[in-house]
Structures are given as C-alpha cells and as structure tokens.
Scaffold this active site. Structure first.
Site, PDB file in Angstrom:
ATOM      1  N   GLU A 466       6.526  -5.318  15.239  1.00 45.62           N
ATOM      2  CA  GLU A 466       6.868  -4.604  14.006  1.00 45.62           C
ATOM      3  C   GLU A 466       7.879  -5.385  13.172  1.00 45.62           C
ATOM      4  O   GLU A 466       7.839  -5.338  11.936  1.00 45.62           O
ATOM      5  CB  GLU A 466       7.391  -3.206  14.335  1.00 45.62           C
ATOM      6  CG  GLU A 466       6.388  -2.312  15.061  1.00 45.62           C
ATOM      7  CD  GLU A 466       5.021  -2.259  14.390  1.00 45.62           C
ATOM      8  OE1 GLU A 466       4.935  -2.413  13.148  1.00 45.62           O
ATOM      9  OE2 GLU A 466       4.021  -2.077  15.106  1.00 45.62           O
ATOM     10  N   HIS A 469       6.020  -7.763  10.920  1.00 47.18           N
ATOM     11  CA  HIS A 469       5.619  -7.119   9.666  1.00 47.18           C
ATOM     12  C   HIS A 469       6.821  -6.994   8.729  1.00 47.18           C
ATOM     13  O   HIS A 469       6.714  -7.248   7.517  1.00 47.18           O
ATOM     14  CB  HIS A 469       5.068  -5.722   9.949  1.00 47.18           C
ATOM     15  CG  HIS A 469       3.695  -5.694  10.519  1.00 47.18           C
ATOM     16  ND1 HIS A 469       2.637  -6.380   9.971  1.00 47.18           N
ATOM     17  CD2 HIS A 469       3.194  -5.034  11.603  1.00 47.18           C
ATOM     18  CE1 HIS A 469       1.539  -6.142  10.682  1.00 47.18           C
ATOM     19  NE2 HIS A 469       1.851  -5.340  11.682  1.00 47.18           N
ATOM     20  N   HIS A 472       7.748 -10.198   7.019  1.00 47.75           N
ATOM     21  CA  HIS A 472       6.762 -10.525   5.981  1.00 47.75           C
ATOM     22  C   HIS A 472       7.098  -9.784   4.686  1.00 47.75           C
ATOM     23  O   HIS A 472       6.965 -10.328   3.583  1.00 47.75           O
ATOM     24  CB  HIS A 472       5.372 -10.129   6.486  1.00 47.75           C
ATOM     25  CG  HIS A 472       4.247 -10.854   5.820  1.00 47.75           C
ATOM     26  ND1 HIS A 472       2.925 -10.572   6.066  1.00 47.75           N
ATOM     27  CD2 HIS A 472       4.224 -11.860   4.920  1.00 47.75           C
ATOM     28  CE1 HIS A 472       2.153 -11.365   5.355  1.00 47.75           C
ATOM     29  NE2 HIS A 472       2.923 -12.155   4.646  1.00 47.75           N
TER      30      HIS A 472
END
Length: 674
Positions: A466, A469, A472
């Site tokens: 996670e 993500h 990003h």
C-alpha cells in the site's frame, strides 16, 4: 451551520463531519459544479486549456474531494446514519459525473481544443492527458444521443447503487458473525489472538472467546486451531458470506447478475462486443484474447509446481496429521504445519519480530534513503483515535501528506487500500501548488495486553504494497490535474509501484531495520531469516494458480454472452480448467469478490499478474545495482513515481529499465522457472 465538507482550504476535518452535513454540502457543490459546466461550454470561456480548467476543474475537484471524504468515512467509520446519508447522495453524484463525462457540448469544445494550434502546442503531458479525456468522453457516452444516452445514464446510476449494496452486504455479513469458542476449541490458536478474542467476549459480558470473520481473527484460527470442527465452522461462515446460504437480506446473487447485465448493455450502447473490451480501452493490454492467453500461459507454466505443492501437502497431512481426507478448512492448518516441519519456523515466531512501530521506522528509512525525502509525524483531524498522520518533505519543502489507519474494527471494510484524498495540482484558480494527500488503510490486529501491534510477514508485505501506491500518488512531480500521481496511469500498470515495494520485505539488509522482538527488542536472527527465505516460494505454484483462477473468472464473466446467468457455473468451469485444489460446492467466493463487483477491477483483475511482470523486472534493476542503490532509486523515482500519468506506462517503464518488460524475472522470483 458550519459544514466541514465545504471547506476546500487545507486538510479535511474528518472528526467534524457528521451524516447531517452530507446532503447540504453535496447540494451546494453539485449546484456549483453544474453551473461551472454550463459556463464552460459557452463562448465567453475561450477554447483554452487553462481558461477551461479555471472554470470547470476547480468546481469538479472541490466536489470530488468532498465526496471522496464521505465515501472514505463510509468505508472506515460506517454507521447506519452515515450509510443512509451516503446512499441518498450517491445517485445524484453519480448522475452528475456521468452527465459531465458525456456532455456533447463539452466534448465538442475539447475536440476543438485538440485540433487547434493552441492544442497542438500543449506540453506533452497536457497533450497526453487531453487524448485520454477525449477517449473517456467516448467511453462515457458522449457520442450517444436520445434514448441511448438516457439509458446509458440510467445504467451508471443503477450500477453505482448496486455496487454500494454489494459492498454493504459484504461488510454486514463479515460483522454479523460471532462464535464464542471454549478454551478447548481454542487449542493451538496464538496467544495474542486468543487474548483478543477473550477480551472481546468479556466486553460483551460473555464467557469464552469471541471469534469473528475479520481477517486478523479468521486466518489465525484456520492456520493454528487444532480443533477441526472449529476450523470448519469459521470456514463455512466465511465462504458463504453474502450468498443465498447467508441471511436473505445480505444475498449478493441478484446484485451480481444485475451488474453483469448492466455492464453488457453498456458495452453494446458504446459499440463494443462485451464489457471486457470497454475495460481494456483504458489499459495496456490490447484485447480480452491477449489477456486470457497471458493468463493461460502463466497457468501452464505454474501448473507442474502447483501439482507438486498439492501432492506434498496431501502426503504430509496424511502422514503427520492423520488427515487422509484433506478439506478446504484443513489446508491453511496443514500448510502451516508443513512449513514448520520443513523449515523449522512458524509465522507466529516471525511475527514477534515485527512490531508495527519498528516496521514503520524501517519502511520510512528505506523511502528516505532511496527517494531523498524526509517523513515526519504530524497533527491532523482524524476519524479514529488509531489513525496516524505524516508529512513528506524534500529539502525542507512539503511534498505530500498521508493518513495511516492500520487496525481492523467493526464498521470498517476488510482489506487494504490506498485512496487519493487530494492530488498534486498547480491550481488553475491562482497558481498555488496543491500538494497531494493520501489515505493508507490496512486491517491488522489491534494491540492487546499493553504491547504494540505485531505483524505477520504477510502483513508487512501488505503494508509495503500500500505504501507503494502511496508513493506513486505522493511523490509525483506532475503539476497538471488528472495526470499527477496515479491519475491517468493505465489500470494494469497501477500495481507496478505497489508490487515493487514488496520485494524489500525479503532482503536481509532491509529486514534488519524492520525487526525488533516485541519482548526483547532483539533484531531477527540471520538463521530465522534464512529459513524464511528458503520458504519464500513455499507453495507458490498453488498461489499463482489461485490468482490466475480469479483473473480468468473475471475476464470470462465480462466477455461471454449470458454470463450473468452463469456466475457460479463459470466459476466452476474456470476452477476445473485452472485449479489444482477444488473448493467445496458450498463455497461462494464470487459473492464477496468486491474487487470486480464493487471496486475498480471489473475485467481488470488480471492487472495484478500483469503488473507483477513489470514490478519483478523493475526490481531486477535493483538486484543488479544493489537493493538500496541511491542512483537506481533516484532513476526509479524520476521515471516511474514522479512521472505519474503524464505519459504511457510502457514509456515510463522503458525510460527506467532501458527496454520493454520481460516475464523471466517474475518466474524466477516465484521459483517457477530458473
């Protein structure tokens, strides 16, 4: 009444949001967004990228941010009152965004911008984003007229309601189960899980141990309880959730059928043969046939290893455990015992070395070292006392902020995810740089007995996933709304940064910084790490086939005519084709498959395996240069994380790796091929 959902300055006041705030806030924001749409399509607003953004994007971003906060609370702090208010507003929000994405006047204006000299002169990032918007207009029904357009709108509204109902049923079914086990039945269950279950029962004034279907309770019972009838009881409850074998008001059977019918009808209206073709229009993969060939090739390569895994497990269960008839509720238990016998360690032994505070400190250290940032705790209004808040800075300047909600609890959806709270954007209404904010959500077991939460190694991997993500979204350097962070990234490439981060969890150099025994404070010994590493690909063949099975089921559901009437039949056919382990007839996995029925992965679940090819190949660059090599980290940050959706994902990958992706690294990492 002060309404926190209407405050677009600074961070969201999550602690102040009440169900009664939702309707008036959404009324106001929808009216503003609708007015902005009517204004932007008029001649008085030039056909100019910035001029249009100043009117429309400002209003829709504000609406999206407020609605995102409401949706978030509905997932992590669900109450009957909040659910009712959310459900009442959902159709109106869905209707507006559907109309926005299909407005032929707005579509025509963007087409005119694309063809104009000013459009031709846009930056590559804006040009790429504009091309995606024009594609999305077509997918949003902008080319439809009359009855077809009205029906398309109805489909979007109804699908949103059904997806929310599906999610609610899964949450309610998970929360509804409780079994109060005796001490005898709890034999073998880890002490921390047993203590938490005893505390939960005592809090209700009951004897015994309260068992639930939340994963931090469910999985340890399946893995460790030596009482076979207890394992069967919780397994049956888990795999029949939200089905016709559960309470009728929670049965998702009709919802799945209706959703699939609506998706097929939507595809027909848009001129596609099936919904999978609609889904793939925004992804790297070219066609459903290409995806299914990829999945079947992977299945073929993994099958020999999976068959060996299953044979070994059956032989061990019979010889060592006296289980000659290995059932589904026995498999996690037998696997754990086989792993202990083969590698001389257990998940529980490993777990003691991963207190959450130590893991976070080590994770932050990796991020800071590789990506040249600083992560610090900060203060913000939160929705639960367990939530933590952090700032990310580079050279003293704010890069982004994130909330971390680590623990499972009633009223919180199961699973783990990253959610966009606010995107990086050089705002069109004044030029101020808006820094990104993310929510990082997990469902770990809460602390018990005055000790910190301890994570299994799988939990650690989930946390790193996670955070991938999150990085990003948070480290992007793209200033244009809709292309920064994960926005605009093809869905089958979104998992690249998340799966990439998982690799750190297997490196000795890294694990030394993540571990400190919860009782002694000692780091994990090298001998235990070596055993973990030897067991890394334990039964990886079976796990690969399991993911292929899910992905192929999803793709067939969204390509085949009449699939809506054959959900369980297709699941059985895929299982027969792919799986080595056959689930029992009463298992209803599709009924809780929220990724495809209530999330963004419909006809896209294959993305996990597709992106694993990208992430494994990206990781091999670090294997070549050094796991914590600063230069490679800087290149990865620049070409993958910072680039966001400013260009095609394949271009970003090639900019980092210097070539197109290859599957070899994935097969090697999973021990399926050399």
């Amino acid at each position: 009444m002060h309404n926190p959902l209407l405050n677009s300055q600074g961070l969201m006041a999550y602690d102040a949001i009440r169900p009664e705030h939702i309707a008036p806030a959404i009324d106001t924001l929808l009216a503003q967004a609708a007015a902005a749409l009517e204004q932007v399509v008029r001649e008085e607003v030039p056909t100019d990228y910035d001029a249009m953004a100043r009117v429309l994007t400002v209003a829709t971003e504000r609406l999206g941010r407020a609605w995102g906060a409401v949706s978030h609370l509905n997932q992590v702090a669900n109450t009957a009152e909040l659910r009712e208010a959310y459900g009442a507003a959902l159709p109106r929000v869905t209707e507006f965004f559907t109309q926005l994405g299909s407005d032929e006047r707005l579509y025509a204006k963007y087409q005119a911008l694309w063809a104009s000299p000013a459009g031709q002169a846009l930056s590559p990032t804006r040009r790429h984003g504009l091309s995606q918007w024009l594609r999305d207009f077509k997918l949003g029904g902008a080319d439809l007229r009359g009855e077809a357009k009205a029906r398309f709108q109805q489909i979007q509204d109804r699908a949103a309601e059904l997806q929310q109902d599906f999610s609610n049923h899964v949450m309610d079914a998970t929360d509804a189960f409780a079994y109060y086990a005796t001490a005898e039945e709890m034999a073998g269950v880890p002490a921390d899980v047993t203590q938490a279950a005893r505390d939960a029962a005592a809090a209700e004034g009951k004897d015994g141990h309260k068992l639930t279907l939340h994963f931090p309770c469910y999985l340890p019972v399946l893995q460790y309880a030596s009482h076979r009838p207890l394992r069967e009881k919780v397994y049956r409850a888990y795999v029949t959730r939200a089905s016709e074998l559960d309470a009728p008001e929670r049965d998702n059977s009709a919802l799945m059928r209706a959703l699939l019918q609506l998706r097929q009808e939507e595809a027909g209206l848009l001129g596609y043969g099936n919904y999978a073709e609609v889904s793939l229009a925004t992804k790297m993969a070219g066609s459903p046939a290409e995806v299914m060939q990829f999945l079947r090739d992977l299945s073929h390569k993994a099958r020999p290893a999976a068959e060996r895994d299953w044979s070994e497990l059956q032989d061990f269960a019979q010889a060592a455990l006296g289980l000659s008839d290995l059932q589904s509720w026995d498999i996690p238990f037998a696997r754990e015992k086989l792993k202990e016998a083969r590698y001389a360690f257990s998940d529980q032994e490993v777990k003691a070395y991963f207190p959450l505070p130590t893991v976070l400190k080590g994770l932050f250290g990796i991020i800071e070292r590789l990506f040249e940032v600083k992560i610090s705790p900060a203060t913000a209004a939160v929705w639960h006392e367990a939530v933590q808040f952090f700032r990310i800075e580079r050279a003293g300047h704010l890069v982004g902020e994130f909330y971390l909600d680590p623990y499972a609890r009633p009223g919180k959806s199961p699973g783990a995810w990253m959610a966009d709270v606010r995107s990086r954007w050089l705002r069109a209404d004044g030029g101020e740089l808006q820094t990104p904010v993310a929510n990082l959500i997990c469902n770990f077991a809460a602390p018990v007995g005055g000790k910190p939460c301890v994570l299994t190694h799988d939990d650690v991997i989930t946390l790193f996933h996670e955070f991938g993500h999150g990085l990003h979204h948070l480290l992007t350097q793209v200033d244009d709304y809709g292309m920064s962070g994960i926005s605009g990234v093809e869905w089958d490439a979104v998992e690249l940064p998340s799966q990439f981060m998982e690799n750190f969890c297997w490196e000795w150099e890294v694990l030394q910084t993540l571990t400190a025994h919860v009782d002694t404070g000692q780091p994990m010994p090298r001998t235990l790490y070596d055993k973990m590493l030897a067991a890394k690909n334990f039964q990886s063949g079976l796990e690969t086939l399991r993911q292929v099975e899910f992905a192929l089921f999803d793709m067939r559901l969204h390509t085949e005519a009449g699939a809506a009437e054959r959900v369980l039949a297709i699941a059985a056919e895929v299982r027969e084709e792919v799986a080595v382990i056959k689930a029992p007839p009463f298992a209803r996995g599709p009924h809780t498959f929220a990724h495809i029925f209530a999330g963004g992965y419909s006809a896209g679940y294959y993305s996990y395996k597709w992106a694993e090819v990208l992430s494994a190949d990206a990781w091999s660059a670090f294997e070549e240069a050094g796991v914590l090599d600063a230069a490679t980290g800087e290149r990865y940050r620049r070409e993958i994380l910072e680039a966001g959706g400013s260009r095609p994902a394949l271009d970003s990958f090639k900019a980092f790796r210097g070539r197109e992706p290859q599957i070899d690294a994935l097969l090697r990492h999973q021990g399926i091929a050399a």
